[in-house]
Design a protein around this motif. Structure first.
Motif, mmCIF file in Angstrom:
data_model
loop_
_atom_site.group_PDB
_atom_site.id
_atom_site.type_symbol
_atom_site.label_atom_id
_atom_site.label_comp_id
_atom_site.label_asym_id
_atom_site.label_seq_id
_atom_site.Cartn_x
_atom_site.Cartn_y
_atom_site.Cartn_z
ATOM 1 N N ASN A 197 -23.050 13.059 -32.102
ATOM 2 C CA ASN A 197 -23.087 13.346 -30.662
ATOM 3 C C ASN A 197 -22.233 12.305 -29.961
ATOM 4 O OD1 ASN A 197 -25.393 15.530 -30.312
ATOM 5 N ND2 ASN A 197 -26.132 14.026 -31.802
ATOM 6 N N ARG A 198 -21.129 12.752 -29.360
ATOM 7 C CA ARG A 198 -20.172 11.779 -28.847
ATOM 8 C C ARG A 198 -19.416 12.343 -27.644
ATOM 9 N NH1 ARG A 198 -17.966 7.098 -31.121
ATOM 10 N NH2 ARG A 198 -19.264 7.531 -32.937
ATOM 11 N N VAL A 199 -19.250 11.498 -26.638
ATOM 12 C CA VAL A 199 -18.355 11.770 -25.521
ATOM 13 C C VAL A 199 -17.036 11.079 -25.822
ATOM 14 C CG1 VAL A 199 -17.896 11.370 -23.063
ATOM 15 C CG2 VAL A 199 -20.188 12.054 -23.817
ATOM 16 N N ILE A 200 -15.921 11.793 -25.665
ATOM 17 C CA ILE A 200 -14.595 11.227 -25.903
ATOM 18 C C ILE A 200 -13.832 11.262 -24.585
ATOM 19 C CG2 ILE A 200 -12.456 11.409 -27.232
ATOM 20 C CD1 ILE A 200 -14.077 12.855 -29.396
ATOM 21 N N LEU A 201 -13.682 10.094 -23.989
ATOM 22 C CA LEU A 201 -13.033 9.962 -22.684
ATOM 23 C C LEU A 201 -11.539 9.757 -22.876
ATOM 24 C CD1 LEU A 201 -12.867 9.399 -19.614
ATOM 25 C CD2 LEU A 201 -13.608 7.059 -20.107
ATOM 26 N N ALA A 202 -10.737 10.652 -22.324
ATOM 27 C CA ALA A 202 -9.281 10.574 -22.429
ATOM 28 C C ALA A 202 -8.705 10.323 -21.039
ATOM 29 C CB ALA A 202 -8.718 11.868 -23.016
ATOM 30 N N THR A 203 -8.063 9.166 -20.844
ATOM 31 C CA THR A 203 -7.662 8.773 -19.503
ATOM 32 C C THR A 203 -6.592 7.685 -19.543
ATOM 33 O OG1 THR A 203 -8.505 7.828 -17.420
ATOM 34 C CG2 THR A 203 -9.527 7.067 -19.453
ATOM 35 N N ASP A 204 -5.933 7.494 -18.409
ATOM 36 C CA ASP A 204 -5.117 6.292 -18.243
ATOM 37 C C ASP A 204 -5.958 5.176 -17.631
ATOM 38 O OD1 ASP A 204 -5.373 7.091 -15.614
ATOM 39 O OD2 ASP A 204 -3.262 7.565 -15.324
ATOM 40 N N GLY A 205 -7.244 5.463 -17.421
ATOM 41 C CA GLY A 205 -8.191 4.438 -16.997
ATOM 42 C C GLY A 205 -8.177 4.114 -15.523
ATOM 43 N N ASP A 206 -7.467 4.913 -14.734
ATOM 44 C CA ASP A 206 -7.267 4.576 -13.319
ATOM 45 C C ASP A 206 -8.383 5.172 -12.465
ATOM 46 O OD1 ASP A 206 -6.054 3.604 -11.054
ATOM 47 O OD2 ASP A 206 -4.704 5.306 -10.836
ATOM 48 N N PHE A 207 -9.547 4.514 -12.440
ATOM 49 C CA PHE A 207 -10.663 4.968 -11.607
ATOM 50 C C PHE A 207 -10.453 4.439 -10.189
ATOM 51 C CE2 PHE A 207 -14.152 5.318 -15.118
ATOM 52 C CZ PHE A 207 -13.295 6.091 -15.865
ATOM 53 N N ASN A 208 -10.351 5.326 -9.211
ATOM 54 C CA ASN A 208 -10.171 4.835 -7.842
ATOM 55 C C ASN A 208 -11.115 5.479 -6.837
ATOM 56 O OD1 ASN A 208 -8.987 7.382 -7.350
ATOM 57 N ND2 ASN A 208 -6.958 6.613 -7.867
ATOM 58 N N VAL A 209 -12.077 6.252 -7.297
ATOM 59 C CA VAL A 209 -13.064 6.865 -6.416
ATOM 60 C C VAL A 209 -14.433 6.680 -7.046
ATOM 61 C CG1 VAL A 209 -13.903 9.031 -5.423
ATOM 62 C CG2 VAL A 209 -11.461 8.560 -5.458
ATOM 63 N N GLY A 210 -15.448 6.490 -6.237
ATOM 64 C CA GLY A 210 -16.801 6.372 -6.757
ATOM 65 C C GLY A 210 -17.068 4.987 -7.309
ATOM 66 N N LEU A 214 -14.126 14.378 -22.269
ATOM 67 C CA LEU A 214 -14.083 14.105 -20.838
ATOM 68 C C LEU A 214 -12.631 13.806 -20.485
ATOM 69 C CD1 LEU A 214 -15.325 13.543 -18.074
ATOM 70 C CD2 LEU A 214 -15.960 11.263 -18.894
ATOM 71 N N VAL A 215 -11.976 14.727 -19.789
ATOM 72 C CA VAL A 215 -10.534 14.675 -19.590
ATOM 73 C C VAL A 215 -10.203 14.304 -18.150
ATOM 74 C CG1 VAL A 215 -8.371 15.962 -19.751
ATOM 75 C CG2 VAL A 215 -10.211 16.394 -21.399
ATOM 76 N N ASP A 216 -9.437 13.262 -18.005
ATOM 77 C CA ASP A 216 -8.925 12.829 -16.698
ATOM 78 C C ASP A 216 -7.783 13.768 -16.300
ATOM 79 O OD1 ASP A 216 -7.769 11.530 -14.538
ATOM 80 O OD2 ASP A 216 -7.620 9.573 -15.532
ATOM 81 N N VAL A 217 -7.974 14.515 -15.206
ATOM 82 C CA VAL A 217 -6.916 15.414 -14.713
ATOM 83 C C VAL A 217 -6.461 14.980 -13.321
ATOM 84 C CG1 VAL A 217 -7.584 17.398 -16.120
ATOM 85 C CG2 VAL A 217 -8.647 17.071 -13.870
ATOM 86 N N SER A 218 -6.574 13.695 -13.046
ATOM 87 C CA SER A 218 -6.143 13.183 -11.750
ATOM 88 C C SER A 218 -4.618 13.160 -11.682
ATOM 89 C CB SER A 218 -6.694 11.776 -11.528
ATOM 90 O OG SER A 218 -6.190 10.894 -12.512
ATOM 91 N N GLY A 219 -4.101 12.915 -10.485
ATOM 92 C CA GLY A 219 -2.662 12.930 -10.276
ATOM 93 C C GLY A 219 -1.923 11.935 -11.136
ATOM 94 N N SER A 220 -2.542 10.796 -11.430
ATOM 95 C CA SER A 220 -1.861 9.772 -12.231
ATOM 96 C C SER A 220 -1.638 10.223 -13.669
ATOM 97 C CB SER A 220 -2.666 8.468 -12.221
ATOM 98 O OG SER A 220 -3.920 8.638 -12.862
ATOM 99 N N MET A 221 -2.336 11.278 -14.103
ATOM 100 C CA MET A 221 -2.173 11.784 -15.473
ATOM 101 C C MET A 221 -1.018 12.773 -15.602
ATOM 102 S SD MET A 221 -4.354 10.511 -17.714
ATOM 103 C CE MET A 221 -4.594 11.745 -18.992
ATOM 104 N N ASN A 222 -0.353 13.063 -14.500
ATOM 105 C CA ASN A 222 0.672 14.100 -14.523
ATOM 106 C C ASN A 222 2.041 13.537 -14.901
ATOM 107 O OD1 ASN A 222 1.391 16.811 -14.269
ATOM 108 N ND2 ASN A 222 2.270 16.432 -12.252
ATOM 109 N N GLU A 223 2.132 12.997 -16.105
ATOM 110 C CA GLU A 223 3.383 12.511 -16.655
ATOM 111 C C GLU A 223 3.441 12.931 -18.120
ATOM 112 O OE1 GLU A 223 3.819 8.348 -15.935
ATOM 113 O OE2 GLU A 223 3.790 8.556 -13.756
ATOM 114 N N PRO A 224 4.626 13.078 -18.688
ATOM 115 C CA PRO A 224 4.753 13.619 -20.042
ATOM 116 C C PRO A 224 3.942 12.886 -21.100
ATOM 117 C CG PRO A 224 6.898 13.553 -18.973
ATOM 118 C CD PRO A 224 5.947 12.856 -18.047
ATOM 119 N N ASP A 225 3.794 11.556 -20.963
ATOM 120 C CA ASP A 225 3.056 10.808 -21.979
ATOM 121 C C ASP A 225 1.572 10.690 -21.654
ATOM 122 O OD1 ASP A 225 3.346 9.156 -19.819
ATOM 123 O OD2 ASP A 225 4.102 7.424 -20.917
ATOM 124 N N LYS A 226 1.103 11.493 -20.721
ATOM 125 C CA LYS A 226 -0.318 11.472 -20.371
ATOM 126 C C LYS A 226 -0.948 12.842 -20.622
ATOM 127 C CE LYS A 226 0.085 7.638 -17.078
ATOM 128 N NZ LYS A 226 -0.219 7.142 -15.716
#
Length: 604
Positions: free
Chosen positions: A341-354, A248-260
């Motif tokens: 059976n596993r979900v692997i969430l990759a994110t900077d953790g910045d949930f701001n919607v929903g 599960l890949v976070d592709v939000s704007g906050s992820m658009n940096e080289p270390d993300k």
């Protein structure tokens, strides 16, 4: 006149920004109301746009906070970049020249105002509002475990924890020249980052071995350290059951940096060659909308999987809750009975919607784990890193949390330690130590604040606890003050409890409970702990150095003047073979922290 010139220049800059905004889509069009999770697995992600960009057309990269700070220090012009989604470049006027220095004897009343205005470059754009860098990282606060009197409170109960994210996140911050906030430091995750070479089980009749050691504390001659180590049995990568992995890949704007996102994509591609035909892999992305970027695909379809990874780009807000729902739906479709059976969430953790509340997400994940699908979280980046969210979801989801600060760490977690990361060999593992009040005056558990349990929880199989993966090891340290020793933190009770007859040579009694990976009733392991103080082994000395390092970073309340220089010295004396150089790396971090922190009298 200088102040007027600056004011007019900034006003002109604002007019140009407003003009650029007028030619762009209105905010409502660029940030549509988040769509509900897409139920079909054949969704074409390229047709879904967020903030004006399809996932196949990555948003222009944001400038990292440190780079922006360096640019400001060098006098470079500011860069306009939308924080929550990009709507095309915004033209900016060149910054005004610095004001001429005042003539000798001229009052400097207006200089502070000019300085403030000149040092406020536009660093982000949201509508027509200029923003500066703000660190919105979130860490849960937990008080450090206190000292307990064995006579009054002899029983310590906690859940194991195999997370390592705190150590690598702090490593990243130190390497960036920043001391971490105290709440970012979790001692057990520092200690458990390292391998202590415990003997593994000879067979799989019992999932792990237990090693204990009792030796003097390096920072206080009047105290001892008790080490409890657990080592899970190893499983060769070729023997790991078929795996159904949903990234599960976070592709939000906050992820658009080289270390993300770029680092995440490079890390994901390292696991691809290890995937087998019997494995299934899916890619689910989320930003303002959710999407199945790669339906369940056989693991040997390497070219197809790599192409899907390459197509990922960032932009938009972060509807993580909807992404979690879709990822679990994909995992259910590809569920492998008897497999991983596993979900692997990759994110900077910045949930701001929903759904963004921690408790709401905990409830959702707790419900999902009952389906037999676990959740692992991988953290990335800085500036808006939501450590609290990532750690909480992994704990509730019967998984582990790791922070990826480099491509090497990505390989370590996803390739080198794949069996420990993915394959659970024991679940709901709990530890309970009953200290003998006739021998022990005081004790303190180092770390595990987020895993503390009530005494009655130990025998309650309904209480969730930590999991251990194949080949993983877990270490816990107690600081002990023996009865009659000098330097006790708390005055002894007048009516203390004497040791039971015949038990005066026991420091305490160790109990462990665990369940098989598929559940069922828990099983119990028990053994007495000897009270004989021995010479500290190499593993004990290094574990103690790591514990003291973490305590220094949290303020040094319990390390008794054992500063960073002594931490580094002790760590280097206990490096051993040090495959991969991880122990030497910890000593270097202690050196860095010592330089960055102003020494306190008597600690260096």
């Amino acid at each position: 006149m200088n102040t007027l010139r600056i004011t007019l220049s900034l006003l002109f800059t604002g007019l140009v920004v407003a003009a650029g905004a007028a030619g762009a889509e209105p905010p409502q069009a660029r940030h549509p109301t988040p769509a509900p999770p897409v139920p079909e697995a054949d969704t074409n992600c390229a047709t879904l746009t967020d903030a004006g960009y399809g996932y196949g057309a990555p948003m222009p990269p944001r400038v990292r906070p440190q780079v922006r700070r360096d640019a400001r220090a060098a006098g470079a012009p500011a860069v306009a970049q939308e924080a929550l989604g990009y709507a095309g470049p915004v033209a900016l006027a060149a910054p005004p020249p610095p004001p001429a220095p005042p003539a000798p004897g001229t009052p400097a009343m207006n200089q502070p105002t000019a300085k403030v205005m000149a040092s406020a470059p536009v660093m982000g754009y949201m509508g027509a509002v200029a923003m500066q860098d703000v660190d919105t990282s979130r860490y849960a606060h937990r008080d450090t475990n206190p000292v307990h009197q064995a006579a009054a409170d002899p029983v310590s109960t906690f859940s194991i924890d195999v997370d390592t994210g705190s150590y690598t996140n702090v490593r990243h911050l130190l390497n960036q020249g920043q001391l971490p906030p105290a709440d970012a430091v979790r001692s057990e995750e520092f200690i458990n980052y390292f391998n202590y070479g415990y003997t593994a089980p000879k067979d799989r009749s019992r999932p792990f071995t237990v090693t204990t050691e009792f030796a003097p504390s390096p920072w206080n001659p009047n105290r001892q350290l008790l080490l409890v180590g657990i080592q899970g049995y190893t499983v060769p990568a070729s023997e790991i059951p078929a795996a159904n992995l949903v990234f599960l890949v976070d592709v939000s704007g906050s992820m658009n940096e080289p270390d993300k996102l770029p680092l995440l994509k490079a890390s994901l591609k390292q696991i691809v060659p290890k995937l087998r035909a019997q494995d299934r892999i899916s890619l689910v992305t989320y930003a303002g909308s959710t999407c199945v970027a790669l339906p369940a695909t056989a693991g040997d379809q390497h070219a197809k999987i790599n192409a899907a990874i390459d197509s990922l780009g960032a932009g938009g807000s972060t509807n993580g809750a909807a992404g979690i729902d879709l990822a679990y739906a994909q995992a259910a479709k590809g569920f492998i009975k008897g497999g991983v059976n596993r979900v692997i969430l990759a994110t900077d953790g910045d949930f701001n919607v929903g759904t963004v509340g921690v408790q709401q997400l905990k409830d959702r994940i707790a419900d999902k784990r009952r389906s037999g699908v676990a959740l692992t979280t991988l953290g990335f980046g800085e500036g808006n890193y939501n450590d609290e969210m990532a750690v909480t979801l992994a704990d509730v989801g019967n998984g582990s949390h790791h922070y990826i600060d480099s491509l090497e760490e990505g390989r370590r977690v996803l390739v080198d330690e794949m069996s420990a990361t993915l394959m659970t060999i024991a679940k709901d593992v709990k530890i309970q130590v009953e200290f003998n009040p006739g021998v022990v005056a005081e004790y303190r558990l180092i770390g595990y604040e987020k895993r503390m349990l009530a005494r009655e929880d130990f025998n309650n199989d309904a209480v969730d606890a930590g999991e251990i993966g194949a080949g993983a090891n877990v270490t816990a340290l107690y600081e002990i003050t023996l009865k009659g020793a000098k330097g006790a933190s708390v005055d002894p009770l007048r009516y203390g409890t004497e040791p039971p007859a015949g038990k005066g040579d026991e420091l305490g009694f160790l109990r462990l409970r665990y369940k098989a990976p598929d559940g069922g009733a828990s099983q119990l392991i028990e053994q007495p702990l000897g009270a004989t103080v021995g010479t500290p082994s190499e593993r004990m000395r290094f574990a103690a150095a790591v514990a003291a390092f973490a305590d220094n970073l949290r303020g040094g309340k319990y390390s008794a003047g054992f500063g960073y220089d002594k931490v580094a010295e002790l760590a280097r004396s206990a490096q051993g073979k040090d495959e991969g150089g991880y122990r030497a790396g910890m000593a270097r971090l202690a050196d860095l922290a010592g330089v960055m922190q102003t020494p306190v009298a008597g600690t260096r």
